[in-house]
Enzyme design. Structure first.
Site, PDB file in Angstrom:
ATOM      1  CG  ASP A 208      -5.177   5.798   2.633  1.00  0.00           C
ATOM      2  OD1 ASP A 208      -5.202   5.411   3.817  1.00  0.00           O
ATOM      3  OD2 ASP A 208      -4.265   6.505   2.161  1.00  0.00           O
TER       4      ASP A 208
ATOM      5  CB  CYS B 133      -0.978  -0.015   1.176  1.00  0.00           C
ATOM      6  SG  CYS B 133      -0.205   0.063   2.805  1.00  0.00           S
TER       7      CYS B 133
ATOM      8  CB  CYS C 261      -3.473   1.628   7.216  1.00  0.00           C
ATOM      9  SG  CYS C 261      -3.175   3.135   8.159  1.00  0.00           S
ATOM     10  NE  ARG C 262      -4.540   1.522   1.914  1.00  0.00           N
ATOM     11  CZ  ARG C 262      -4.402   2.279   0.835  1.00  0.00           C
ATOM     12  NH1 ARG C 262      -5.328   2.224  -0.108  1.00  0.00           N
ATOM     13  NH2 ARG C 262      -3.367   3.079   0.703  1.00  0.00           N
ATOM     14  CB  SER C 263       0.350  -3.410   2.801  1.00  0.00           C
ATOM     15  OG  SER C 263       1.241  -2.508   3.404  1.00  0.00           O
TER      16      SER C 263
ATOM     17  CG  ASN D 285       4.519  -1.576   5.157  1.00  0.00           C
ATOM     18  OD1 ASN D 285       5.604  -1.792   5.687  1.00  0.00           O
ATOM     19  ND2 ASN D 285       3.625  -2.532   5.012  1.00  0.00           N
TER      20      ASN D 285
HETATM   21  P1  4NP Z   1      -1.785   2.873   4.172  1.00  0.00           P
HETATM   22  O1  4NP Z   1      -2.354   4.264   4.759  1.00  0.00           O
HETATM   23  O2  4NP Z   1      -1.253   3.167   2.787  1.00  0.00           O
HETATM   24  O3  4NP Z   1      -2.975   1.985   4.154  1.00  0.00           O
HETATM   25  O4  4NP Z   1      -0.701   2.406   5.115  1.00  0.00           O
HETATM   26  C1  4NP Z   1      -1.540   5.411   4.814  1.00  0.00           C
HETATM   27  C2  4NP Z   1      -0.743   5.626   5.902  1.00  0.00           C
HETATM   28  C3  4NP Z   1       0.076   6.750   5.964  1.00  0.00           C
HETATM   29  C4  4NP Z   1       0.076   7.640   4.921  1.00  0.00           C
HETATM   30  C5  4NP Z   1      -0.724   7.420   3.826  1.00  0.00           C
HETATM   31  C6  4NP Z   1      -1.546   6.311   3.769  1.00  0.00           C
HETATM   32  N1  4NP Z   1       0.897   8.784   4.975  1.00  0.00           N
HETATM   33  O5  4NP Z   1       0.918   9.559   4.016  1.00  0.00           O
HETATM   34  O6  4NP Z   1       1.610   8.984   5.988  1.00  0.00           O
END
Ligand code: 4NP
Length: 154
Positions: free
Chosen positions: A123, A7, A12-14, A10
């Site tokens: 997201d 994702c 949340c989702r992944s 890294n």
């Molecule tokens: P993820 O969510 O891609 O599901 O881990 C996010 C976590 C942090 C950020 C963006 C998306 N960020 O920009 O810090």
């Protein structure tokens, strides 16, 4: 079978996808390995988001030991399949692929449920806990399908 979940952050989702997939690997006694990575270095080496840890723990899965890592070119050699959450991750991974063999490994994870539909795992970072529960449900279904495919091709 080596699977990489990707994702943006890294955190949340992944890591959730990795944690759920690891449970299925155990549940079905599969010969498979799973890891996760992201593209945004802001949270490098951090634990997953507290909301992701919480929702996962409510489902009996501990992802608190995961640490954020970046996707690396070498991941194309290391993994057989690379599942991404949305179109941005898809573009990010493709932008570092060097061959058709590399790019053929990449797909949106929800395409395992509805091939070619290109649905995304939204997201959840800027929303509430309910977004993380939605992510859990989607990833639980997708990883179940991946696990059954691996099981049936053994
Ligand atoms: P993820 O969510 O891609 O599901 O881990 C996010 C976590 C942090 C950020 C963006 C998306 N960020 O920009 O810090």
């Amino acid at each position: 079978m080596k699977i990489l979940m990707v994702c943006l952050g890294n955190i949340c989702r992944s890591p959730m996808a990795e944690g759920i997939m690891r449970e299925k690997i155990t549940k079905y006694n599969l010969k498979a390995k799973v890891d996760s990575a992201g593209f945004e270095s802001f949270h490098l080496n951090d634990t997953p988001d507290y909301r992701a840890i919480k929702v996962m723990s409510q489902h009996g899965i501990d992802i608190s030991r995961h640490r954020m890592r970046l996707f690396q070119e070498n991941d194309f050699q290391e993994f057989d399949r690379i599942y991404v959450m949305d179109q941005y991750n898809f573009q990010d991974v493709l932008s570092v692929s060097k061959s058709k063999e590399d790019s053929d490994k990449v797909d949106l994870i929800l395409n395992v449920l509805e091939p070619g539909k290109n649905r995304i795992v939204p997201d959840p970072y800027y929303g509430g806990v309910s977004g993380f529960e939605k992510v859990y449900d989607l990833l639980d279904q997708a990883t179940e399908q991946i696990a059954l495919e691996i099981k049936n091709t053994k």
